[in-house]
Design an enzyme around this catalytic site. Sequence first.
Site, mmCIF file in Angstrom:
data_model
loop_
_atom_site.group_PDB
_atom_site.id
_atom_site.type_symbol
_atom_site.label_atom_id
_atom_site.label_comp_id
_atom_site.label_asym_id
_atom_site.label_seq_id
_atom_site.Cartn_x
_atom_site.Cartn_y
_atom_site.Cartn_z
ATOM 1 N N SER A 253 0.847 -1.194 0.000
ATOM 2 C CA SER A 253 0.000 0.000 0.000
ATOM 3 C C SER A 253 0.880 1.241 0.000
ATOM 4 O O SER A 253 2.112 1.142 0.063
ATOM 5 C CB SER A 253 -0.901 0.015 1.230
ATOM 6 O OG SER A 253 -0.118 0.343 2.369
ATOM 7 N N LYS A 254 0.231 2.377 -0.040
ATOM 8 C CA LYS A 254 0.936 3.667 -0.071
ATOM 9 C C LYS A 254 1.969 3.800 1.045
ATOM 10 O O LYS A 254 2.966 4.482 0.882
ATOM 11 C CB LYS A 254 -0.087 4.794 0.090
ATOM 12 C CG LYS A 254 -0.857 5.070 -1.165
ATOM 13 C CD LYS A 254 -1.445 6.474 -1.089
ATOM 14 C CE LYS A 254 -2.234 6.851 -2.307
ATOM 15 N NZ LYS A 254 -2.784 5.790 -3.089
ATOM 16 N N ARG A 255 1.683 3.165 2.171
ATOM 17 C CA ARG A 255 2.626 3.244 3.290
ATOM 18 C C ARG A 255 4.020 2.769 2.876
ATOM 19 O O ARG A 255 5.023 3.199 3.415
ATOM 20 C CB ARG A 255 2.161 2.337 4.439
ATOM 21 C CG ARG A 255 1.216 2.982 5.397
ATOM 22 C CD ARG A 255 0.891 2.042 6.542
ATOM 23 N NE ARG A 255 0.506 0.711 6.077
ATOM 24 C CZ ARG A 255 1.187 -0.395 6.355
ATOM 25 N NH1 ARG A 255 2.283 -0.338 7.064
ATOM 26 N NH2 ARG A 255 0.756 -1.562 5.913
ATOM 27 N N HIS A 256 4.049 1.811 1.957
ATOM 28 C CA HIS A 256 5.333 1.226 1.583
ATOM 29 C C HIS A 256 6.092 2.081 0.573
ATOM 30 O O HIS A 256 7.297 1.909 0.402
ATOM 31 C CB HIS A 256 5.113 -0.169 0.988
ATOM 32 C CG HIS A 256 4.499 -1.125 1.966
ATOM 33 N ND1 HIS A 256 3.186 -1.529 1.884
ATOM 34 C CD2 HIS A 256 5.003 -1.720 3.062
ATOM 35 C CE1 HIS A 256 2.924 -2.351 2.879
ATOM 36 N NE2 HIS A 256 4.000 -2.484 3.602
#
Length: 519
Positions: A253-256
């Site tokens: 996800s965007k977190r990564h």
Amino acid sequence: MEVRVRYAPSPTGMQHIGGVRTALFNYLFARANGGKFILRLEDTDRTRYGEEYVQNLFDTLAWLGIEWDEGPDKGGPYGPYVQSERFALYKKHADELVEKGQAYYCFCDAERLERIRTIQTMNKMPPGYDRSCRHLTAEEIKANIDAGKPYVIRLKVPLEGVTRFHDALLGDIEWKNEDINPDPVLLKSDGFPTYHLANIVDDHFMKITHVMRAQEWIPSTPLHVLMYRAFGWEPPQFCHLPMVMGQDGQKLSKRHGATSVNEFRARGYIPEALINYVSMLGCSYEDGRDLYSLADFEKLFKIEHLNKAPAVFDYKKLEWFNGQYMRLMSDEALYRATLPFLTGTGDAAIPVNATEQFPAPKVGPDVSGVSLDENGAPIAEGLTSAQTKEKLLQLMPLIKERLHFLCDAAEMVRFLFTEPAVPPIDQIVPKKLDAAKTKEVLEASIDFIQAIPSLDHEAAEELARKTAENLGIKLGDFMMPIRMAVTGSRVSPPLMGSIAILGADRAVERTRKTLELFK
Ligand code: GLU
């Protein structure tokens, strides 16, 4: 039987790594088997629909070089390939299931459904419809319809037993029917189909032979199998692809980091690298090579190569591929690929979601000193566009080895086209030297710089080594102040080559200016 596979995205967001991987695997499977790859727009969710997402889908696949045989723009024997243009077909088939006794009208309004949900939550029961309309008599149904009551059509999921299907990767999968969504809606009260209905009607009529999609769709598959049975149709073969995770084992996800292909483009990844890396996400190839082109994969792809275990997305590995492919480019090709990043146009102009962890790349004429003239040719201050291009072409072999992303080029060419500000003295003095010694280095470098244009690479290196030795310092400590003086930056293309392209006179001039600091 001809292999027919499809990529069927819902245009409700930008294309991301997971979607592109699904598209790629379907495409490769079709090509490897001499089959057809079909693109279908599943645009039934009108609240989340966005025209820009449709455009982004076409752009992304075109950028990657993934071509479809049948699709929205191309047409084909089983079109239209846009679900919103096929509503009559879905309604007809929902009605057909009602006639066959496999589906039923449900008149429950939102208020009643909400009440059921509240009671279920209070009693910690699994959510779902209570099937009350499944038992309406023909008279009750007629009365409701005559009264103009809105209705949906729901599938009659068997109350007991199990539903089995074979997954080409995961093997036999079975679900208890009591665990399947109790009587999902097929057709909504406004006549819109749900995903399930439209998806299987289309897969059937588009003669899809293999459904390859992400593993998150597995819970829907038993339901789909029941629907095929209800219609009396043969289901396609299913193959659910391994998940794509971040390094922490959570779904990517965007977190990564960047996940949408746009972001990768804007950061200067090149399509060959993305194709190579993404095609190996959850898929391994016999010969253990690293570098494969799309054409290689088109020959080699097999379902047997897929892994059951989730794939871990490794940004560093993708970066490595990116570097490899940039090094394989000719100088002219690299020049053409980097130009948008130097001038802040094309791919480099796509907005990115910058975060602290992933800052926006530094691109554009204010970074590189290069802009585009009215003919779209590169132009830098004091040079013609032909001269600018020539200098850039000369520089390409020097920066090639050092690029991680195309966007890195912007800062690397800057010293050629703008006069760097003289750096503060503490940045010029190497850790191991003091100001007096650094001054000596810069003085000695004037002769050295002037000699460079007439020396070949080896002779220039030899001279640098000798000069450093005479000064009693290490080579790195000799080069660093010169690099700072000539390029204004600690990171630059190889110094000797840079000086040769810049011209000894300008390099000496910059060195003299820097020397003033030490007076
Ligand atoms: N429209 C679905 C999606 O957005 C397609 C799922 C499928 O392949 O069946 O992923």
